[in-house]
Design an enzyme around this catalytic site. Structure first.
Site, PDB file in Angstrom:
ATOM      1  N   LYS A  27      41.290  35.558  55.604  1.00  0.00           N
ATOM      2  CA  LYS A  27      41.284  35.083  54.217  1.00  0.00           C
ATOM      3  C   LYS A  27      41.988  36.064  53.284  1.00  0.00           C
ATOM      4  O   LYS A  27      42.774  35.672  52.429  1.00  0.00           O
ATOM      5  CB  LYS A  27      39.850  34.825  53.752  1.00  0.00           C
ATOM      6  CG  LYS A  27      39.773  34.195  52.369  1.00  0.00           C
ATOM      7  CD  LYS A  27      38.439  33.552  52.076  1.00  0.00           C
ATOM      8  CE  LYS A  27      37.332  34.560  51.989  1.00  0.00           C
ATOM      9  NZ  LYS A  27      36.255  34.124  51.057  1.00  0.00           N
ATOM     10  N   GLY A 100      36.314  34.761  44.370  1.00  0.00           N
ATOM     11  CA  GLY A 100      36.437  35.981  43.587  1.00  0.00           C
ATOM     12  C   GLY A 100      37.739  36.700  43.841  1.00  0.00           C
ATOM     13  O   GLY A 100      38.331  37.291  42.928  1.00  0.00           O
ATOM     14  N   ASP A 325      31.453  42.461  53.703  1.00  0.00           N
ATOM     15  CA  ASP A 325      31.198  41.017  53.782  1.00  0.00           C
ATOM     16  C   ASP A 325      30.384  40.637  55.008  1.00  0.00           C
ATOM     17  O   ASP A 325      29.914  39.491  55.107  1.00  0.00           O
ATOM     18  CB  ASP A 325      32.522  40.252  53.812  1.00  0.00           C
ATOM     19  CG  ASP A 325      33.213  40.233  52.460  1.00  0.00           C
ATOM     20  OD1 ASP A 325      32.505  40.285  51.433  1.00  0.00           O
ATOM     21  OD2 ASP A 325      34.451  40.186  52.423  1.00  0.00           O
ATOM     22  N   LYS A 352      27.865  39.809  45.070  1.00  0.00           N
ATOM     23  CA  LYS A 352      28.747  38.928  45.839  1.00  0.00           C
ATOM     24  C   LYS A 352      28.500  37.477  45.402  1.00  0.00           C
ATOM     25  O   LYS A 352      27.977  37.211  44.323  1.00  0.00           O
ATOM     26  CB  LYS A 352      28.503  39.140  47.340  1.00  0.00           C
ATOM     27  CG  LYS A 352      29.062  40.463  47.867  1.00  0.00           C
ATOM     28  CD  LYS A 352      30.580  40.441  47.874  1.00  0.00           C
ATOM     29  CE  LYS A 352      31.196  41.630  48.540  1.00  0.00           C
ATOM     30  NZ  LYS A 352      32.669  41.548  48.581  1.00  0.00           N
ATOM     31  N   ARG A 401      28.552  32.849  53.484  1.00  0.00           N
ATOM     32  CA  ARG A 401      28.153  33.791  54.529  1.00  0.00           C
ATOM     33  C   ARG A 401      26.646  33.750  54.790  1.00  0.00           C
ATOM     34  O   ARG A 401      26.209  33.980  55.921  1.00  0.00           O
ATOM     35  CB  ARG A 401      28.617  35.201  54.175  1.00  0.00           C
ATOM     36  CG  ARG A 401      30.136  35.277  54.038  1.00  0.00           C
ATOM     37  CD  ARG A 401      30.679  36.689  54.094  1.00  0.00           C
ATOM     38  NE  ARG A 401      32.059  36.725  53.615  1.00  0.00           N
ATOM     39  CZ  ARG A 401      33.132  36.376  54.318  1.00  0.00           C
ATOM     40  NH1 ARG A 401      32.974  35.941  55.564  1.00  0.00           N
ATOM     41  NH2 ARG A 401      34.341  36.443  53.807  1.00  0.00           N
TER      42      ARG A 401
END
Length: 448
Positions: A27, A100, A325, A352, A401
Site C-alpha cells: 500500500k 491517512g 501497523d 491510528k 487491521r
C-alpha cells in the site's frame, strides 16, 4: 470511502492452512508510485498496484489535479504526469475515505503548488489529528485551515514559491517525513528532514528512482534526508511488491493454526517495514525466506511459514517504527503463545484508524484473552498453544487491521467469532477472506 452500512461476518475455526498465495501490492509503495508518476512528464507504468479503496482515493485525487490515470485490462496502470509544478486546481473536494497516507502526503504536494484543495474523509479519518503535518507545511508557507483539533475537513492553500526548511521530526513518522519531502519537490533550494529514529524509507527510494536529487546522511542527530527542489522527475516502470502488512495476517494465521504449511509469494521485505517478522521469529515462528531478490530497489522474497509453538517475549521498543501497523496481529500471535508477552513503545497506536491499544484490548477480552493495557502498548497472557475460547461479537471500529486480526484469532477459537463490520478491510486487502478460504480448502495457487 465511507461505509454507511455494517457488514458483519462470522468466522469459524479452521483446519490447516496449506498452499501458496500472493498478497496485494504494497500500500505504501502504491500510493507513492501514483503520486510521483503523476509528477513526472511522460508515461509511467505500474504493475501490481494495490487496488484497495485507500489507493484508489489517491488515484482519484491525482486525476482531479490533472494527471491521466488508467487501468489496462492486463491489470497494468498507466499514468501520464503533469510534471512538478503542474498540478491543477481540483474542481471539488478531495475525498480521502479512510486513507491517512493519502491525506498527509497529498497535503505535502498541494502545499508548494499555487492551488487550493479541500480534504474530506470518513468518520474514522476525520477523527485523526493532522497537526503533525500542518506544522511543517505551514512553516513552508502553506495556509491550512483545519477543523477543531487539527482534523478533517481541512483546506490547504499552497504557496509558490514555498520556503525550504530543515525540519526535525518530533515523533517518528514516515508520513510527515514524506509530506515535507513531497512539498520540497516544487520548492526552490534544499529541503531537509532530520529523523532521530529511522522510519520506512519508501519515499526516499522512489524519489531517487524517479530522478530526484536526494541524499541521505547518517549523523549524530539522526538520518538527514536532503532534497533539491524544483525537481525534474522522469517516468518509470514500477513493479510493486506484495504488502508485508497484508502478508503478516496470513503469516500469523499459518503460525498459530496446527498443521499449516504455506508460502506467501513476493513479499516486500524492506528492513524499515519487516519488524513483524523479526518479532515473530523471536517468539519461535518458523518463517523461511525463499528466492530472495530485489524488485525495483526493494528487497523481496517468498515466505514459507509452518505452524510453530510460540513463546512470549518482551518486544523491543526499537522495533516499533518498522512494525507499527502490525501490532494488532502481533497481539493475536501473543494470545496463542506460552507466557506473558509485553509490547510497549507504540504510542502511535492511539491515533491510528482507531485507538488500536484500547480496541484490541477490548476485542481480545471478548474472545477470552487476558490483557493489561498501558499508555504505549499491551501485555498479553497467552494460551500456551491451546485454543482460544472465542464467541461474542467484535467491534472493528472502522479499522481494517482490527477486523483482519480478530478474523485470524477466530481460526483457533472454540466458538465462532463475529466481526460487526468487515467492510473496512476493502481499504487495504479486498480479497482477504478469499485468500483465507483458498488456503483452508486447496493446495492450489490463489491470486490475491
Amino acid at each position: 470511502m465511507p461505509h454507511p452500512f455494517l457488514s458483519p461476518r462470522t468466522i469459524h475455526s479452521s483446519g490447516a492452512l496449506l498452499g501458496r498465495i500472493a498478497v496485494p501490492g504494497d500500500k505504501s509503495i502504491s500510493h507513492r508510485a501514483l503520486m510521483l508518476s503523476a509528477l513526472a512528464v511522460g508515461e509511467s507504468r505500474i504493475e501490481g498496484l494495490l487496488e484497495g479503496e485507500d489507493v484508489l482515493a489517491t488515484a482519484a485525487a491525482m486525476r482531479a489535479m490533472g494527471a491521466t490515470i488508467e487501468r489496462g485490462d492486463d491489470g497494468i496502470w498507466t499514468v501520464h504526469g503533469v510534471g512538478v509544478g503542474g498540478l491543477m486546481q481540483p474542481d471539488t473536494a478531495l475525498e480521502m475515505g479512510n486513507s491517512g497516507t493519502s491525506t498527509r502526503l497529498l497535503m505535502g504536494l498541494v502545499a508548494s503548488h499555487n492551488i487550493t484543495a479541500t480534504f474530506t474523509g470518513d468518520a474514522s479519518l476525520s477523527a485523526r489529528p493532522m497537526a503533525r503535518v500542518i506544522d511543517p507545511l505551514a512553516q513552508m508557507g502553506a495556509a491550512i485551515t483545519a477543523s477543531p483539533g487539527g482534523r478533517l475537513p481541512l483546506m490547504v492553500r499552497g504557496m509558490n514559491p514555498a520556503i525550504p526548511i530543515t525540519y526535525t521530526l518530533p515523533v517518528a513518522s514516515a508520513q510527515v517525513k514524506s509530506a515535507v519531502l513531497l512539498a520540497g519537490l516544487n520548492t526552490p533550494g534544499i529541503t531537509r528532514v532530520i529523523e532521530p529514529v529511522a522510519t520506512r524509507d519508501h519515499s526516499e527510494r522512489m524519489l531517487a528512482g524517479f530522478g530526484a536529487d536526494l541524499t541521505v546522511e547518517e549523523t549524530s542527530e539522526g538520518r538527514v534526508i536532503s532534497l533539491v527542489g524544483e525537481a525534474d522527475l522522469k517516468p518509470q516502470h514500477i513493479v510493486v511488491p506484495g504488502d508485508p502488512s497484508s502478508a503478516a495476517f496470513l503469516v500469523v494465521a499459518a503460525t498459530i493454526v496446527p498443521g499449516s504449511d504455506m508460502v506467501v509469494a513476493n513479499v516486500g521485505l524492506n528492513p524499515t517495514r519487516a519488524g513483524i517478522f523479526t518479532a515473530l521469529r523471536m517468539m519461535g515462528a518458523d518463517i523461511t525466506e525463499l528466492d530472495p531478490r530485489s524488485v525495483g530497489g526493494e528487497p523481496v522474497a517468498d515466505l514459507r511459514v509452518r505452524h510453530a509453538k510460540l513463546k512470549a517475549i518482551e518486544v523491543p521498543p526499537d522495533l516499533a517504527p518498522s512494525m507499527i501497523d502490525e501490532y494488532p496481529i502481533l497481539f493475536v500471535a501473543a494470545a496463542c503463545a506460552e507466557g506473558r508477552t509485553v509490547a510497549r513503545g507504540a504510542h502511535e497506536l492511539r491515533v491510528k484508524e482507531s485507538d488500536r491499544i484500547a480496541v484490541m484490548a477490548a476485542a481480545l477480552s471478548v474472545i477470552g484473552v487476558r490483557t493489561e493495557e498501558f499508555e504505549d502498548g499491551l501485555a498479553i497472557h497467552g494460551s500456551n498453544g491451546a485454543r482460544l475460547p472465542g464467541g461474542g461479537t467484535i467491534a472493528s471500529k472502522l479499522d481494517h487491521r482490527i477486523a483482519m486480526s480478530l478474523s485470524v484469532a477466530a481460526l483457533v477459537a472454540d466458538a465462532a467469532v463475529t466481526i460487526d463490520d468487515v467492510s473496512p478491510i476493502a481499504t487495504s486487502y479486498p480479497m482477504f477472506f478469499a485468500s483465507l478460504d483458498a488456503l483452508r480448502g486447496t493446495n492450489d495457487v490463489a491470486a490475491a
